[in-house]
Design a protein around this motif. Structure first.
Motif: not given
Lengths: 479, 479
Positions: B190-191, B415-416, B434-435, B440-442
């Motif tokens: 977590v960033g 981001n959906p 991959e996860v 990262e792509a939200k």
């Protein structure tokens, strides 16, 4: 089941978990086939016995000579792993019977769990064949089984061989849950003895596994994942018979209405009334928990440490905040904060300045650089007759790094008479080994957060209470 | 506080988090001193401004020229980090005032938190000096502050620089808790944007930090750890003023009786009545959670994904067992299992065989090898107007590894509009990237267990409800 039959069943389970020869019926070298992954699991997992791939269309599979059908295989076969379509399975079982195979892992799905009543009928017919042929079956609709200490990975998941060898057996009705728990165990460094997916339980159910695992020297504690059982009585009878021999922890899902419907389709059983299940499990000496984390944490702890003799917990912490979080969990879930003996209080007052928390929780922060002080406090509290268990918390970084070494020294390398659960957290990859060494020495049980360390102490006490209470009950003559 | 004063305070906080020059008063090259670790944190952390060690007994510290006292330092100083004994601090504050320093991180302990009333008096006296000199102080009794995106690690913990840069700000009253949460964040990937230890809050409290972080472009969501406040009103006023601007999640300990006493000693405040606190925080638009895991998980999720517009959740799973566990959590905590639209049902029935769970939860197991089917199901459920949020679960190993790639493709890189929380678990170190890429792509929020994925969806909905409810309230004219 008469004693002879039970003995036969246990003998078959021994073959299943320690086979000298394994045949993979439906072995394949195509990665899109489960038969490929089963072969890979056995080979990469380091299976040391004889491995025979069975496939009518191959001469060799992964470098091993294949036979076209199991009856053609040379010599006796202890275990067959079956990965062919459901319609072929009755014929295969008959062939296995003729070959004298007594143990089968049936990975194939499409039986009782499907929407179609035909699935249930097929499973019943298969059960009759198995009974006639005297075959003990794990499955159908399972990923398989793993005997970690024997390097036997008879599953479609080669990655199960990455698991650390250890004392906790996982037995699950759900393949997904077995994977979840095993992957969690890998990430948390919890060692496993067996991983068993019971699937639709053709003729091997939780009760049989309890009978077997209670005898298994590699298994110290048992974690069960349940959804619901058509016929829970043999399982409960087995659990009751083994009550208290080895700790058993169970996580049962299916409380939710929709989840219950899901269970029916999933492994062919209604999950049923949660409260009735929990009551029955408790009666049988099994501890109920309510999450995958609690299941793994608690089974792990029960494999490592002594049980608390009472509810009085001491919280020793390197920092006050995490101690407060642990304190909230302990008090909310029925533990009592220990009142230290006069002697312990004197020791602590001699070692910590007035600016520290010296009562309980104890904030050892001011003693970060004082190995004698940490040692003195921990030892006094360990010896205090008014303390039944210790929750030990410390956040480490280079500024207080020394305190970890001191803790390691003063906890020593022996299993203390009182349980110690702890969260000694540092940035990943720096001092993990030192904490791991403490667990390997059984000096404490390590958990990833202060709340989980507290929760495990709660569960150790809940488990101890299961027996205290029932002893009381027995003595007072009530049922 | 009048607007001008508030403006000054915010300017000082900007200096504090983005200083061009930092003086370390009490810098040392002896590892047993905190002043050593503070220097190491700043240097190893990659601080890019000018760093001035202050120590009357050294010419150079860690290769940098030292000055004997802060007034001797050349040029202006934006931030002083103070690590000298409590008795010296009043003099240092006066010197800082003369030097024109407006921001101080006061690591020194031994003020209001100590058992002795003198500690409180010393802190009060210090507050008067700070006020007169116009100094904004973080602390005393703190590890310091970290501005991750600016490589400013003004703390005694060099390891904080290992944290991933990200959108979650941690503000804590407890140094131990800041360390715990930061180490958990490192382990969970977590960033973080800022790590702030408020300690005894001489003149900078939670309210000031909210004012500052609401303006901070690097911070998307805010996680607070509280024990208790002497004067909670300014904080609650700030929270109310910023209500809904950025999500704020709070974890308050001190429910337990003994913990409450501990808090008094710890940071000089009684933790006070938990229910009153929780009610007040809720009123102010802050979401209460009750564990360190829930605090980090929820703040992380709120920084990443959309809020659910209603309580109707879909559980899409690669295996039935984990879906049932998630289902239990969702139903127990007030979410509703979505009833799919006719269109979605038609899609799913076209793509999954009758043997699968096709209602909700959906067991996508039978579609492991069918990328079109997984894509079709996920897309139909994402578009279904009767679904407000999705919990996505899959246990991965080599046998169903392909399904992860398919999921990655079909979740895409946007981001959906609906939140997706998930547990896509595999053995460690194999497919983590991959996860991580999905996060990262939200595309989703990733959690370590199915129950935590479900719990986060519950908390997203609880947070959304905070505002739905109050909107209703405002419209209906009640307070």
């Amino acid at each position: 089941m008469d004693p002879q039959e039970a003995g036969e069943r246990q003998k078959a389970l021994s073959l299943l978990f320690e086979p000298k020869t394994v045949a993979v019926i439906g072995a394949s070298d195509k990665p899109a086939k489960l038969g490929f992954h089963v072969m890979k699991s056995l080979i990469d997992g380091g299976y040391e016995g004889k491995l025979i791939p069975v496939n009518p269309n191959a001469v060799k599979i992964m470098g091993l000579p294949a036979v076209s059908d199991v009856e053609q295989a040379p010599g006796a076969i202890d275990l067959a792993v079956v990965v062919l379509p459901a319609t072929l399975v009755p014929g295969i079982f008959k062939a296995c019977g003729k070959k004298g195979i007594r143990a089968v892992v049936l990975i194939t799905a499409g039986f009782k769990e499907i929407d179609d009543p035909e699935g249930g009928e097929m499973q019943d017919a298969l059960a009759r064949i198995a009974e006639k042929a005297g075959i003990t079956v794990i499955g159908p609709n399972t990923f398989g089984i793993v005997n970690c200490h024997k390097n036997l990975n008879a599953s479609f998941t080669p990655e199960f061989s990455m698991v650390e060898k250890g004392p906790v057996a996982l037995v699950s009705q759900s393949g997904g849950f077995s994977h979840l728990l095993a992957f969690m165990a890998m990430r948390q460094g919890v060692g496993l003895s067996k991983i068993v997916g019971l699937g639709n339980r053709l003729n091997t159910d939780f009760g049989d596994m309890l009978d077997f695992l209670m005898q298994d020297p590699a298994t110290t504690s048992i974690a069960l994942y349940l959804e619901g059982l058509d016929n829970p009585l043999p399982f409960l009878a087995a659990a009751t018979a083994h009550r208290g021999k080895k700790p058993v922890v169970a996580y049962k899902t299916g409380r939710a209405h929709m989840g219950d419907e899901a269970s029916l389709s999933h492994t062919g059983s209604l999950a049923g009334n949660q409260d009735i299940y929990e009551g029955a499990l408790t009666q049988a000496g099994i501890l109920n928990v309510n999450s995958s984390e609690a299941l793994l944490d608690t089974a792990h702890a029960l494999s490592l440490c002594a049980l608390p003799k009472g509810p009085r917990v001491a919280i020793l912490s390197g920092q006050a905040g995490p101690a407060m979080a642990a304190c909230d969990v302990c008090e909310a879930e029925g533990l009592k904060m220990a009142v230290f003996s006069k002697e312990t209080r004197a020791v602590i007052h001699g070692l910590l300045p007035p600016l520290a928390l010296r009562k309980n929780p104890v904030d050892m922060g001011p003693a970060w650089y004082d190995s004698g002080a940490i040692r003195g406090i921990v030892q006094a509290v360990m010896q205090d007759p008014q303390v039944d268990g210790i929750v030990l918390l410390m956040m480490f970084a280079s500024a207080n790094r020394e305190a970890l070494s001191v803790l390691s020294q003063c906890l020593g390398s022996r299993n203390p008479e009182k349980p110690i659960t702890g969260c000694l957290l540092a940035p990943p990859g720096i001092w993990d080994q030192e904490v791991q060494a403490l667990e390997e020495a059984k000096a404490l049980v390590h958990l990833p957060t202060p709340e989980r360390a507290a929760k495990v102490m709660v569960n150790l006490w809940r488990y101890a209470m299961l027996f205290n209470k029932s002893e009381d009950r027995r003595q007072s003559g009530s049922p």
